[in-house]
Scaffold this motif. Structure first.
Motif, mmCIF file in Angstrom:
data_model
loop_
_atom_site.group_PDB
_atom_site.id
_atom_site.type_symbol
_atom_site.label_atom_id
_atom_site.label_comp_id
_atom_site.label_asym_id
_atom_site.label_seq_id
_atom_site.Cartn_x
_atom_site.Cartn_y
_atom_site.Cartn_z
ATOM 1 N N ALA A 119 22.229 4.490 41.164
ATOM 2 C CA ALA A 119 23.467 3.792 40.803
ATOM 3 C C ALA A 119 23.833 4.078 39.353
ATOM 4 C CB ALA A 119 23.304 2.289 41.032
ATOM 5 N N ALA A 120 22.821 4.112 38.490
ATOM 6 C CA ALA A 120 23.082 4.443 37.098
ATOM 7 C C ALA A 120 23.580 5.877 36.974
ATOM 8 C CB ALA A 120 21.816 4.234 36.269
ATOM 9 N N ASP A 121 23.019 6.787 37.764
ATOM 10 C CA ASP A 121 23.500 8.165 37.765
ATOM 11 C C ASP A 121 24.963 8.235 38.200
ATOM 12 O OD1 ASP A 121 21.110 9.115 36.893
ATOM 13 O OD2 ASP A 121 20.400 9.778 38.859
ATOM 14 N N TRP A 122 25.335 7.384 39.151
ATOM 15 C CA TRP A 122 26.740 7.333 39.588
ATOM 16 C C TRP A 122 27.643 6.993 38.413
ATOM 17 C CZ3 TRP A 122 30.032 3.097 39.324
ATOM 18 C CH2 TRP A 122 31.274 3.234 39.979
ATOM 19 N N LEU A 123 27.230 6.044 37.586
ATOM 20 C CA LEU A 123 28.041 5.654 36.441
ATOM 21 C C LEU A 123 28.142 6.800 35.434
ATOM 22 C CD1 LEU A 123 29.630 3.608 34.802
ATOM 23 C CD2 LEU A 123 27.452 2.692 33.946
ATOM 24 N N VAL A 124 27.039 7.483 35.183
ATOM 25 C CA VAL A 124 27.054 8.610 34.248
ATOM 26 C C VAL A 124 27.981 9.705 34.746
ATOM 27 C CG1 VAL A 124 25.661 10.462 33.250
ATOM 28 C CG2 VAL A 124 24.758 8.136 33.335
ATOM 29 N N GLU A 125 27.874 10.035 36.025
ATOM 30 C CA GLU A 125 28.708 11.100 36.585
ATOM 31 C C GLU A 125 30.185 10.705 36.578
ATOM 32 O OE1 GLU A 125 26.875 11.675 40.328
ATOM 33 O OE2 GLU A 125 25.090 12.630 39.489
ATOM 34 N N SER A 168 36.375 7.960 24.883
ATOM 35 C CA SER A 168 36.174 7.963 23.443
ATOM 36 C C SER A 168 34.687 7.783 23.151
ATOM 37 C CB SER A 168 36.963 6.830 22.791
ATOM 38 O OG SER A 168 36.372 5.582 23.118
ATOM 39 N N PRO A 169 34.229 8.106 21.938
ATOM 40 C CA PRO A 169 32.819 7.875 21.595
ATOM 41 C C PRO A 169 32.392 6.423 21.804
ATOM 42 C CG PRO A 169 33.796 9.340 19.983
ATOM 43 C CD PRO A 169 34.921 8.864 20.874
ATOM 44 N N THR A 170 33.284 5.476 21.488
ATOM 45 C CA THR A 170 32.947 4.066 21.691
ATOM 46 C C THR A 170 32.744 3.772 23.173
ATOM 47 O OG1 THR A 170 34.169 3.375 19.728
ATOM 48 C CG2 THR A 170 33.742 1.687 21.387
ATOM 49 N N GLN A 171 33.617 4.302 24.007
ATOM 50 C CA GLN A 171 33.496 4.071 25.451
ATOM 51 C C GLN A 171 32.228 4.715 26.008
ATOM 52 O OE1 GLN A 171 37.308 5.689 26.461
ATOM 53 N NE2 GLN A 171 38.332 3.698 26.435
ATOM 54 N N ARG A 172 31.865 5.878 25.506
ATOM 55 C CA ARG A 172 30.627 6.504 25.969
ATOM 56 C C ARG A 172 29.412 5.675 25.558
ATOM 57 N NH1 ARG A 172 31.551 12.840 24.363
ATOM 58 N NH2 ARG A 172 33.741 12.940 24.937
ATOM 59 N N GLN A 173 29.491 5.086 24.356
ATOM 60 C CA GLN A 173 28.384 4.256 23.901
ATOM 61 C C GLN A 173 28.217 3.045 24.798
ATOM 62 O OE1 GLN A 173 26.327 5.110 21.365
ATOM 63 N NE2 GLN A 173 25.052 3.380 21.921
ATOM 64 N N ILE A 174 29.333 2.456 25.244
ATOM 65 C CA ILE A 174 29.263 1.316 26.164
ATOM 66 C C ILE A 174 28.570 1.747 27.456
ATOM 67 C CG2 ILE A 174 30.600 -0.325 27.537
ATOM 68 C CD1 ILE A 174 32.776 -0.137 25.386
ATOM 69 N N HIS A 202 16.826 12.625 35.211
ATOM 70 C CA HIS A 202 16.194 11.401 34.753
ATOM 71 C C HIS A 202 17.029 10.726 33.679
ATOM 72 C CE1 HIS A 202 12.775 12.277 37.175
ATOM 73 N NE2 HIS A 202 12.446 13.350 36.482
ATOM 74 N N GLY A 203 18.324 10.602 33.894
ATOM 75 C CA GLY A 203 19.155 9.904 32.939
ATOM 76 C C GLY A 203 20.231 10.793 32.358
ATOM 77 N N SER A 204 21.000 10.218 31.416
ATOM 78 C CA SER A 204 22.181 10.900 30.897
ATOM 79 C C SER A 204 21.831 12.170 30.139
ATOM 80 C CB SER A 204 22.960 9.952 29.991
ATOM 81 O OG SER A 204 22.141 9.472 28.938
ATOM 82 N N GLY A 205 20.660 12.196 29.447
ATOM 83 C CA GLY A 205 20.294 13.397 28.713
ATOM 84 C C GLY A 205 20.102 14.583 29.627
ATOM 85 N N ALA A 206 19.361 14.395 30.719
ATOM 86 C CA ALA A 206 19.128 15.490 31.657
ATOM 87 C C ALA A 206 20.423 15.903 32.343
ATOM 88 C CB ALA A 206 18.093 15.065 32.694
ATOM 89 N N ILE A 207 21.261 14.928 32.663
ATOM 90 C CA ILE A 207 22.545 15.246 33.305
ATOM 91 C C ILE A 207 23.426 16.031 32.345
ATOM 92 C CG2 ILE A 207 24.655 14.234 34.238
ATOM 93 C CD1 ILE A 207 22.939 11.972 35.347
ATOM 94 N N VAL A 231 33.617 21.551 27.023
ATOM 95 C CA VAL A 231 32.645 20.884 26.164
ATOM 96 C C VAL A 231 31.799 19.941 27.006
ATOM 97 C CG1 VAL A 231 34.164 21.023 24.162
ATOM 98 C CG2 VAL A 231 34.218 18.976 25.585
ATOM 99 N N GLY A 232 30.608 19.646 26.529
ATOM 100 C CA GLY A 232 29.745 18.692 27.218
ATOM 101 C C GLY A 232 30.171 17.272 26.887
ATOM 102 N N THR A 233 30.334 16.461 27.909
ATOM 103 C CA THR A 233 30.812 15.085 27.711
ATOM 104 C C THR A 233 29.821 14.051 28.244
ATOM 105 O OG1 THR A 233 32.034 15.183 29.809
ATOM 106 C CG2 THR A 233 33.237 15.794 27.808
ATOM 107 N N GLY A 234 28.568 14.454 28.453
ATOM 108 C CA GLY A 234 27.606 13.546 29.062
ATOM 109 C C GLY A 234 26.967 12.567 28.120
ATOM 110 N N LEU A 235 27.123 12.762 26.817
ATOM 111 C CA LEU A 235 26.508 11.892 25.831
ATOM 112 C C LEU A 235 27.599 11.182 25.026
ATOM 113 C CD1 LEU A 235 23.691 14.342 24.745
ATOM 114 C CD2 LEU A 235 23.538 12.472 26.401
ATOM 115 N N VAL A 236 27.204 10.442 24.019
ATOM 116 C CA VAL A 236 28.181 9.658 23.262
ATOM 117 C C VAL A 236 29.219 10.563 22.605
ATOM 118 C CG1 VAL A 236 28.494 8.103 21.303
ATOM 119 C CG2 VAL A 236 26.569 7.776 22.856
#
Length: 286
Positions: free
Chosen positions: A12-18, A26-32, A99-104, A237-242
């Motif tokens: 489920a968390a992976d679903w949110l990341v994807e 925005s960076p703020t939204q990614r941080q949330i 295994h999380g947003s970093g790997a994705i 560009v990569g958008t998977g992180l903040v």
């Protein structure tokens, strides 16, 4: 960022990341989003006020995140989130390496680099190389988030080209572009990563008005100012992180410079040898 629990709520968390990766946040939204990853499964049952308190932002900011993710409002987003928490995401092959947003994010960069081959082998790349190899001086524009890209390209470009000007100051960009034209420049290279500074667009339009060809490296072909660009090189560009990752853009920049250097191999060799003669003055050797 809180560490996410390794449990059956991982998919489920992976679903949110994807979901976040499919939208421009925005960076703020990614941080949330990243902080929400450590709140599963409870996050699917919390209010905007509660999520705001737990993530350290305002309640309207949380509500705007839902809209940015493509939902009509937070209630619709929370309902979708509850569905994936309770029922799991749509069926699909499991991927034990995610295994999380970093790997994705790394997976996304692999895809970005794979798509870069089409750009490097394409006609637009050839056109960009010819225009940039023919201009003297060469101006390289990069404002705000793109400043580091312009500086990186220029650092190596000075090894093989006789006159390179790096333009990273929005306050003086107008004068700098005019000076380039007066010194005989015929083209301008612009790195335009999101979000696009207004001064970057103004510089592109000014350059074209002065008769300079504009070569722009950007993340999408759907630029709001695409009509002002002569040659557009699209690099995702990569958008998977903040914050955005520019890994593919850096690879494109070095390939672009390599091709420019190969236009005049004798000049390139002379300049590289001259540079090597200076290395002993600054390189550290134990």
């Amino acid at each position: 960022m809180e560490q996410r629990e390794r449990s059956d709520h991982g998919p489920a968390a992976d679903w949110l990341v994807e979901l976040a990766q499919r939208h421009r946040l925005s960076p703020t939204q990614r941080q949330i989003v990243q902080r929400m990853l450590g709140m599963f499964p409870d996050v699917a049952f919390r209010s905007t006020v509660e999520i705001a308190e737990l993530t350290g932002v305002s309640q309207p900011t949380v509500a705007r995140l839902a809209a940015a993710l493509g939902f009509a409002g937070f209630p619709e987003f929370r309902a979708a989130l509850r569905d994936v928490v309770l029922a799991g995401p749509p069926a699909g092959p499991a991927d034990p390496d995610r295994h999380g947003s970093g790997a994705i994010a790394i997976d996304q960069e692999r895809a970005n680099l794979a798509s870069l081959r089409r750009v490097i082998d394409g006609d637009r790349m050839g056109a960009a190389v010819r225009l940039l190899a023919a201009t003297a001086p060469l101006g390289v524009v990069g404002l705000r988030a793109s400043a580091a890209l312009a500086q990186y390209f220029s650092y190596f470009a000075r090894r093989v080209l006789p006159s390179v000007h790096t333009l990273t100051d929005a306050a003086g960009i107008d004068d700098a572009v005019l000076q380039l034209q007066q010194e005989g420049a015929s083209a301008l290279l612009v790195f335009a990563m999101p979000r696009y500074p207004a001064a970057t667009v103004a510089a592109i339009r000014q350059a074209r008005g002065l008769g300079l060809a504009t070569i722009v490296v950007a993340d999408t072909a759907l630029l709001p100012f695409a009509d002002d660009v002569d040659v557009l090189l699209v690099v995702p560009v990569g958008t998977g992180l903040v914050f955005d990752s520019h890994a593919a853009v850096v690879v494109l920049a070095i390939n672009l410079l390599d091709a420019i250097a190969n236009i005049d191999p004798e000049r390139t060799q002379r300049r590289l040898e001259a540079h090597e003669a200076l290395v002993g003055r600054w390189a550290y050797e134990e």
